[in-house]
Design a protein around this motif. Sequence first.
Motif, PDB file in Angstrom:
ATOM      1  N   THR A 102      15.566  -6.927 -51.256  1.00  0.00           N
ATOM      2  CA  THR A 102      16.396  -8.097 -50.998  1.00  0.00           C
ATOM      3  C   THR A 102      17.158  -8.507 -52.246  1.00  0.00           C
ATOM      4  OG1 THR A 102      14.553  -9.584 -51.509  1.00  0.00           O
ATOM      5  CG2 THR A 102      14.872  -8.997 -49.208  1.00  0.00           C
ATOM      6  N   ASN A 103      18.431  -8.897 -52.021  1.00  0.00           N
ATOM      7  CA  ASN A 103      19.287  -9.497 -53.058  1.00  0.00           C
ATOM      8  C   ASN A 103      19.497  -8.591 -54.263  1.00  0.00           C
ATOM      9  OD1 ASN A 103      19.511 -11.936 -51.508  1.00  0.00           O
ATOM     10  ND2 ASN A 103      17.446 -12.466 -52.197  1.00  0.00           N
ATOM     11  N   HIS A 104      19.616  -7.294 -54.007  1.00  0.00           N
ATOM     12  CA  HIS A 104      19.888  -6.335 -55.077  1.00  0.00           C
ATOM     13  C   HIS A 104      21.372  -5.980 -55.161  1.00  0.00           C
ATOM     14  CE1 HIS A 104      15.849  -4.963 -56.521  1.00  0.00           C
ATOM     15  NE2 HIS A 104      15.491  -5.588 -55.415  1.00  0.00           N
ATOM     16  N   PHE A 105      22.197  -6.486 -54.249  1.00  0.00           N
ATOM     17  CA  PHE A 105      23.635  -6.200 -54.287  1.00  0.00           C
ATOM     18  C   PHE A 105      24.377  -7.413 -53.755  1.00  0.00           C
ATOM     19  CE2 PHE A 105      22.321  -5.042 -50.054  1.00  0.00           C
ATOM     20  CZ  PHE A 105      23.390  -5.373 -49.241  1.00  0.00           C
ATOM     21  N   SER A 106      25.667  -7.498 -54.090  1.00  0.00           N
ATOM     22  CA  SER A 106      26.457  -8.671 -53.703  1.00  0.00           C
ATOM     23  C   SER A 106      27.719  -8.316 -52.934  1.00  0.00           C
ATOM     24  CB  SER A 106      26.837  -9.484 -54.953  1.00  0.00           C
ATOM     25  OG  SER A 106      27.552  -8.680 -55.871  1.00  0.00           O
ATOM     26  N   ASP A 107      27.990  -7.024 -52.735  1.00  0.00           N
ATOM     27  CA  ASP A 107      29.193  -6.636 -52.005  1.00  0.00           C
ATOM     28  C   ASP A 107      28.989  -6.853 -50.512  1.00  0.00           C
ATOM     29  OD1 ASP A 107      27.293  -4.545 -52.518  1.00  0.00           O
ATOM     30  OD2 ASP A 107      28.594  -3.185 -51.428  1.00  0.00           O
ATOM     31  N   GLU A 108      30.104  -6.977 -49.793  1.00  0.00           N
ATOM     32  CA  GLU A 108      30.056  -7.190 -48.343  1.00  0.00           C
ATOM     33  C   GLU A 108      29.923  -5.836 -47.649  1.00  0.00           C
ATOM     34  OE1 GLU A 108      30.079 -10.088 -46.580  1.00  0.00           O
ATOM     35  OE2 GLU A 108      29.917 -11.153 -48.496  1.00  0.00           O
ATOM     36  N   GLN A 109      28.724  -5.537 -47.186  1.00  0.00           N
ATOM     37  CA  GLN A 109      28.497  -4.252 -46.539  1.00  0.00           C
ATOM     38  C   GLN A 109      27.648  -4.410 -45.291  1.00  0.00           C
ATOM     39  OE1 GLN A 109      27.135  -0.935 -48.836  1.00  0.00           O
ATOM     40  NE2 GLN A 109      29.177  -0.588 -49.602  1.00  0.00           N
ATOM     41  N   LYS A 110      27.911  -3.525 -44.348  1.00  0.00           N
ATOM     42  CA  LYS A 110      27.054  -3.402 -43.166  1.00  0.00           C
ATOM     43  C   LYS A 110      26.970  -1.918 -42.836  1.00  0.00           C
ATOM     44  CE  LYS A 110      26.617  -4.585 -38.264  1.00  0.00           C
ATOM     45  NZ  LYS A 110      27.278  -5.197 -37.083  1.00  0.00           N
ATOM     46  N   ILE A 111      25.833  -1.340 -43.165  1.00  0.00           N
ATOM     47  CA  ILE A 111      25.587   0.075 -42.903  1.00  0.00           C
ATOM     48  C   ILE A 111      24.335   0.185 -42.059  1.00  0.00           C
ATOM     49  CG2 ILE A 111      25.075   2.329 -43.906  1.00  0.00           C
ATOM     50  CD1 ILE A 111      26.465   1.388 -46.469  1.00  0.00           C
ATOM     51  N   ILE A 112      24.420   0.879 -40.938  1.00  0.00           N
ATOM     52  CA  ILE A 112      23.256   1.119 -40.085  1.00  0.00           C
ATOM     53  C   ILE A 112      23.270   2.594 -39.699  1.00  0.00           C
ATOM     54  CG2 ILE A 112      22.086   0.551 -37.930  1.00  0.00           C
ATOM     55  CD1 ILE A 112      23.435  -2.216 -38.051  1.00  0.00           C
ATOM     56  N   ILE A 113      22.212   3.325 -40.082  1.00  0.00           N
ATOM     57  CA  ILE A 113      22.159   4.767 -39.839  1.00  0.00           C
ATOM     58  C   ILE A 113      20.811   5.127 -39.220  1.00  0.00           C
ATOM     59  CG2 ILE A 113      22.148   7.053 -40.913  1.00  0.00           C
ATOM     60  CD1 ILE A 113      23.932   5.878 -43.117  1.00  0.00           C
ATOM     61  N   ASP A 114      20.844   5.839 -38.112  1.00  0.00           N
ATOM     62  CA  ASP A 114      19.636   6.374 -37.500  1.00  0.00           C
ATOM     63  C   ASP A 114      19.386   7.755 -38.107  1.00  0.00           C
ATOM     64  OD1 ASP A 114      17.602   7.385 -35.980  1.00  0.00           O
ATOM     65  OD2 ASP A 114      18.603   7.165 -34.044  1.00  0.00           O
ATOM     66  N   THR A 115      18.449   7.830 -39.039  1.00  0.00           N
ATOM     67  CA  THR A 115      18.222   9.098 -39.736  1.00  0.00           C
ATOM     68  C   THR A 115      17.503  10.121 -38.861  1.00  0.00           C
ATOM     69  OG1 THR A 115      16.080   8.458 -40.715  1.00  0.00           O
ATOM     70  CG2 THR A 115      18.084   7.846 -41.916  1.00  0.00           C
ATOM     71  N   GLU A 116      16.930   9.663 -37.740  1.00  0.00           N
ATOM     72  CA  GLU A 116      16.262  10.602 -36.837  1.00  0.00           C
ATOM     73  C   GLU A 116      17.267  11.491 -36.113  1.00  0.00           C
ATOM     74  OE1 GLU A 116      12.739  10.852 -36.242  1.00  0.00           O
ATOM     75  OE2 GLU A 116      12.697   9.670 -38.088  1.00  0.00           O
ATOM     76  N   THR A 117      18.517  11.014 -35.991  1.00  0.00           N
ATOM     77  CA  THR A 117      19.531  11.785 -35.267  1.00  0.00           C
ATOM     78  C   THR A 117      20.685  12.234 -36.166  1.00  0.00           C
ATOM     79  OG1 THR A 117      20.692   9.743 -34.621  1.00  0.00           O
ATOM     80  CG2 THR A 117      19.020  10.577 -33.114  1.00  0.00           C
ATOM     81  N   SER A 118      20.715  11.797 -37.417  1.00  0.00           N
ATOM     82  CA  SER A 118      21.808  12.161 -38.324  1.00  0.00           C
ATOM     83  C   SER A 118      21.605  13.571 -38.880  1.00  0.00           C
ATOM     84  CB  SER A 118      21.897  11.159 -39.481  1.00  0.00           C
ATOM     85  OG  SER A 118      22.227   9.870 -39.002  1.00  0.00           O
ATOM     86  N   GLU A 119      22.704  14.176 -39.315  1.00  0.00           N
ATOM     87  CA  GLU A 119      22.692  15.563 -39.764  1.00  0.00           C
ATOM     88  C   GLU A 119      22.294  15.672 -41.226  1.00  0.00           C
ATOM     89  OE1 GLU A 119      25.819  19.377 -40.031  1.00  0.00           O
ATOM     90  OE2 GLU A 119      26.484  17.406 -39.319  1.00  0.00           O
ATOM     91  N   TRP A 120      21.457  16.654 -41.534  1.00  0.00           N
ATOM     92  CA  TRP A 120      21.154  17.006 -42.920  1.00  0.00           C
ATOM     93  C   TRP A 120      22.280  17.878 -43.474  1.00  0.00           C
ATOM     94  CZ3 TRP A 120      17.230  14.881 -45.581  1.00  0.00           C
ATOM     95  CH2 TRP A 120      16.154  14.332 -44.871  1.00  0.00           C
ATOM     96  N   LEU A 121      22.691  17.609 -44.717  1.00  0.00           N
ATOM     97  CA  LEU A 121      23.721  18.383 -45.393  1.00  0.00           C
ATOM     98  C   LEU A 121      23.103  19.261 -46.471  1.00  0.00           C
ATOM     99  CD1 LEU A 121      26.373  15.536 -45.868  1.00  0.00           C
ATOM    100  CD2 LEU A 121      26.091  17.086 -43.907  1.00  0.00           C
ATOM    101  N   GLU A 122      23.837  20.304 -46.859  1.00  0.00           N
ATOM    102  CA  GLU A 122      23.346  21.186 -47.921  1.00  0.00           C
ATOM    103  C   GLU A 122      23.364  20.452 -49.261  1.00  0.00           C
ATOM    104  OE1 GLU A 122      22.096  24.176 -47.447  1.00  0.00           O
ATOM    105  OE2 GLU A 122      22.496  24.101 -45.290  1.00  0.00           O
ATOM    106  N   GLY A 123      22.269  20.546 -49.997  1.00  0.00           N
ATOM    107  CA  GLY A 123      22.186  19.973 -51.329  1.00  0.00           C
ATOM    108  C   GLY A 123      22.077  21.063 -52.371  1.00  0.00           C
ATOM    109  N   GLN A 124      21.726  20.674 -53.587  1.00  0.00           N
ATOM    110  CA  GLN A 124      21.582  21.654 -54.652  1.00  0.00           C
ATOM    111  C   GLN A 124      20.382  22.542 -54.378  1.00  0.00           C
ATOM    112  OE1 GLN A 124      22.253  20.160 -58.551  1.00  0.00           O
ATOM    113  NE2 GLN A 124      21.168  21.821 -59.562  1.00  0.00           N
ATOM    114  N   GLY A 125      20.525  23.834 -54.669  1.00  0.00           N
ATOM    115  CA  GLY A 125      19.457  24.770 -54.381  1.00  0.00           C
ATOM    116  C   GLY A 125      19.207  24.845 -52.889  1.00  0.00           C
TER     117      GLY A 125
END
Length: 203
Positions: A102-125
Motif C-alpha cells: 500500500t501507498n508505494h506509488f503515486s501515479d494514476e494507474q489501474k492494472i488488472i491482469i489474470d496471470t492464470e490465463t496470460s501468456e508467458w514470454l521468452e526471457g533470458q536463457g
Amino acid sequence: MNSDYEKKALIDTNNLEWQIDTQNVFKKVLSTKDEEETSLIKLQKNSSLNQETKINSVEVFVLEGTYINQYGKFLKGTYLKLSKENESLVKTDDNCVFFRKTNHFSDEQKIIIDTETSEWLEGQGNLKVMPLDVQTALVKWPKDEKFIPHKHWGGEEILVLEGIFMDEYGNYPKGSWIRSPHLSEHFPFVKEETIIFVKTGHL
C-alpha cells in the motif's frame, strides 16, 4: 519493521504467525515505512477488510481464494495495481489470502491482469516472463536453471510463489519474501521449477 530500504530483508512467511488485525482479518506484516506497508493478508469467508472507508493506492497479488473490491471479483493469480482502492469495499465470499503493498506509488494507474490465463514470454536463457507492470513481473524458472550474476539497480523484491529460489546466500522456499537494496548483487539459480513475483528498481 524492515523500514530501512538500504538493508536486505528476508522473511520466511511460513514461520510467521497470523496476527489478528480486525474481526476475521489477519495479517503477516513484512515491512512498514510511513504510510507504506507490505504484508500478507487473510480474509475469512464473508468478511471485509475494513468497516470504515480508507483509500489507499495498492498493489495486490491474489494467492488464494476470491478477492472482491469496487472494480470486481478476482480469483487466485490476479495482479491488481490501483491508484485508489476503498478498503471498506474489499471483501471475500470464501477464504482469501493476498500479498499487498500500500501507498508505494503515486501515479494514476489501474492494472488488472489474470496471470492464470496470460501468456508467458521468452526471457533470458530458459526463463519465462509474464510482465505485470514496468517494474513488476512473474518469472518462471525451469528445473536446474541458472541466471547470470547481477546487481540490483534500484533494488529488488521477490515473493516465491512456487518451488525453491536459491542463490549463493541461501535457499528460499515457497512463501519467502526477499528485499535486496540498491546495488546489491547475487547469483540466483534453482534445482526445481520455481515461480517468483518480482519487482525491480523501485527502491
